[in-house]
Design a protein around this motif. Structure first.
Motif, PDB file in Angstrom:
ATOM      1  N   LEU A 177       0.828  -1.198   0.000  1.00 24.01           N
ATOM      2  CA  LEU A 177       0.000   0.000   0.000  1.00 24.01           C
ATOM      3  C   LEU A 177       0.865   1.251   0.000  1.00 24.01           C
ATOM      4  CD1 LEU A 177      -2.538  -0.990   2.812  1.00 24.01           C
ATOM      5  CD2 LEU A 177      -2.834  -1.259   0.338  1.00 24.01           C
ATOM      6  N   SER A 178       0.299   2.334  -0.487  1.00 29.35           N
ATOM      7  CA  SER A 178       0.945   3.630  -0.307  1.00 29.35           C
ATOM      8  C   SER A 178       1.042   3.918   1.194  1.00 29.35           C
ATOM      9  CB  SER A 178       0.122   4.733  -0.981  1.00 29.35           C
ATOM     10  OG  SER A 178       0.076   4.555  -2.370  1.00 29.35           O
ATOM     11  N   ALA A 179       2.143   4.547   1.591  1.00 24.47           N
ATOM     12  CA  ALA A 179       2.359   4.793   3.015  1.00 24.47           C
ATOM     13  C   ALA A 179       1.225   5.599   3.637  1.00 24.47           C
ATOM     14  CB  ALA A 179       3.688   5.509   3.219  1.00 24.47           C
ATOM     15  N   SER A 180       0.704   6.576   2.900  1.00 23.11           N
ATOM     16  CA  SER A 180      -0.359   7.416   3.462  1.00 23.11           C
ATOM     17  C   SER A 180      -1.610   6.600   3.758  1.00 23.11           C
ATOM     18  CB  SER A 180      -0.690   8.569   2.511  1.00 23.11           C
ATOM     19  OG  SER A 180      -1.137   8.083   1.256  1.00 23.11           O
ATOM     20  N   ILE A 181      -1.860   5.545   2.985  1.00 23.37           N
ATOM     21  CA  ILE A 181      -3.010   4.677   3.235  1.00 23.37           C
ATOM     22  C   ILE A 181      -2.785   3.858   4.505  1.00 23.37           C
ATOM     23  CG2 ILE A 181      -4.349   2.745   2.322  1.00 23.37           C
ATOM     24  CD1 ILE A 181      -3.856   3.843  -0.464  1.00 23.37           C
ATOM     25  N   VAL A 182      -1.558   3.369   4.688  1.00 21.91           N
ATOM     26  CA  VAL A 182      -1.220   2.648   5.919  1.00 21.91           C
ATOM     27  C   VAL A 182      -1.364   3.575   7.127  1.00 21.91           C
ATOM     28  CG1 VAL A 182       0.588   1.407   7.163  1.00 21.91           C
ATOM     29  CG2 VAL A 182       0.341   1.094   4.700  1.00 21.91           C
ATOM     30  N   TYR A 183      -0.846   4.787   7.010  1.00 21.95           N
ATOM     31  CA  TYR A 183      -0.905   5.728   8.120  1.00 21.95           C
ATOM     32  C   TYR A 183      -2.356   6.091   8.461  1.00 21.95           C
ATOM     33  CZ  TYR A 183       4.036   6.491   6.888  1.00 21.95           C
ATOM     34  OH  TYR A 183       5.368   6.328   6.595  1.00 21.95           O
ATOM     35  N   ARG A 184      -3.200   6.245   7.439  1.00 17.78           N
ATOM     36  CA  ARG A 184      -4.614   6.570   7.671  1.00 17.78           C
ATOM     37  C   ARG A 184      -5.312   5.420   8.383  1.00 17.78           C
ATOM     38  NH1 ARG A 184      -8.108   9.279   9.042  1.00 17.78           N
ATOM     39  NH2 ARG A 184      -6.246  10.249   9.828  1.00 17.78           N
TER      40      ARG A 184
END
Length: 261
Positions: A142-149
């Protein structure tokens, strides 16, 4: 895209409420490129539309909110570019001035979970499940921002369980950590909860809601920024043998045989 794959209704749940239904129940509402495109166009419209105060997203069929992406869409495209295009849409959804509600009835995984976590509020039926089982299915990342969200919504422990153990999280566990605002018995109760939320939001100050959303969005931007070398990492993953095997096995309806390197 068939006009039946996504439906948009205005004011059916009340004045100023837009309701989007993902309507591919035979595929557990898996997102196609065209569906993402229409959702993106709607977000572009809504960010300038002050007559709308609430956006509700839901899936048809009672089995799924959305079960990821249509994997065949990855075959004839640059997978990293497609991932980035989806991420841009999610960022647009997250930044909308309207209050966004994901009404989850059934499986909410992969791309479906990414969309749900980029909404302001989630409500779910008790039978719903949430997760990112990609380590067992596709071998992508996943894109990191999706993981962080996801971590901001479900907490780090459940996010690690979803991604590292490929386990689905039940609605009651999601409710216990605050990832969903309500966990209700069935679809009828879900409809009632969504209607009550929309009605309450409709009577609130639009100024307060808009400023509060902007404050929370700024906080997320400061804490959930992707690392500078992310595109290179994703390119390696999507051009690697595990993703090729994951796509092959998925389309062949087989279990993937990933390498152990």
């Amino acid at each position: 895209m068939s006009e039946q794959e996504i439906t948009i209704h205005r004011d059916r749940l009340g004045a100023g409420v837009v309701e989007v239904t993902f309507n591919r129940p035979h595929r557990r509402n898996a997102f196609t490129r065209a569906m993402y495109g229409e959702l993106r166009a709607l977000c572009e419209e809504l960010r300038e539309d002050r007559s709308v105060g609430v956006l509700v997203l839901r899936g048809a069929g009672g089995k799924a909110f959305a079960a990821g992406n249509e994997i065949s869409d990855f075959l004839d495209t640059d997978a990293v570019a497609y991932e980035n295009w989806i991420r841009e849409l999610l960022e647009m959804l997250f930044a909308l001035p309207q209050v966004t509600i994901a009404a989850v009835d059934g499986v909410c995984v992969g791309g479906g979970l990414a969309v749900a976590t980029h909404c302001d509020l989630r409500v779910a039926t008790a039978a719903s499940r949430f997760g990112y089982p990609i380590a067992r299915t596709l071998g992508n990342a996943l894109s990191a921002s999706i993981v962080y969200r996801c971590a901001a919504t479900f907490g780090e422990s459940l996010t690690r369980e979803m991604l590292l153990a490929s386990r689905l999280v039940t609605a009651d566990r999601a409710y216990a950590v605050g990832a969903v605002a309500a966990c209700v018995d069935d679809a009828a109760a879900l409809d009632a909860e969504v209607a009550a939320l929309a009605d309450g939001i409709g009577h609130a100050s639009r100024v307060t809601l808009r400023v509060t959303k902007d404050q929370l969005h700024r906080r997320a931007l400061a804490t959930e920024a992707a690392p500078a070398d992310e595109e290179a990492m994703l390119t390696e993953v999507y051009n690697g043998p595990d993703f090729r095997e994951g796509v092959r096995a998925f389309l062949a309806k087989e279990k993937p045989a990933f390498g152990r390197d």
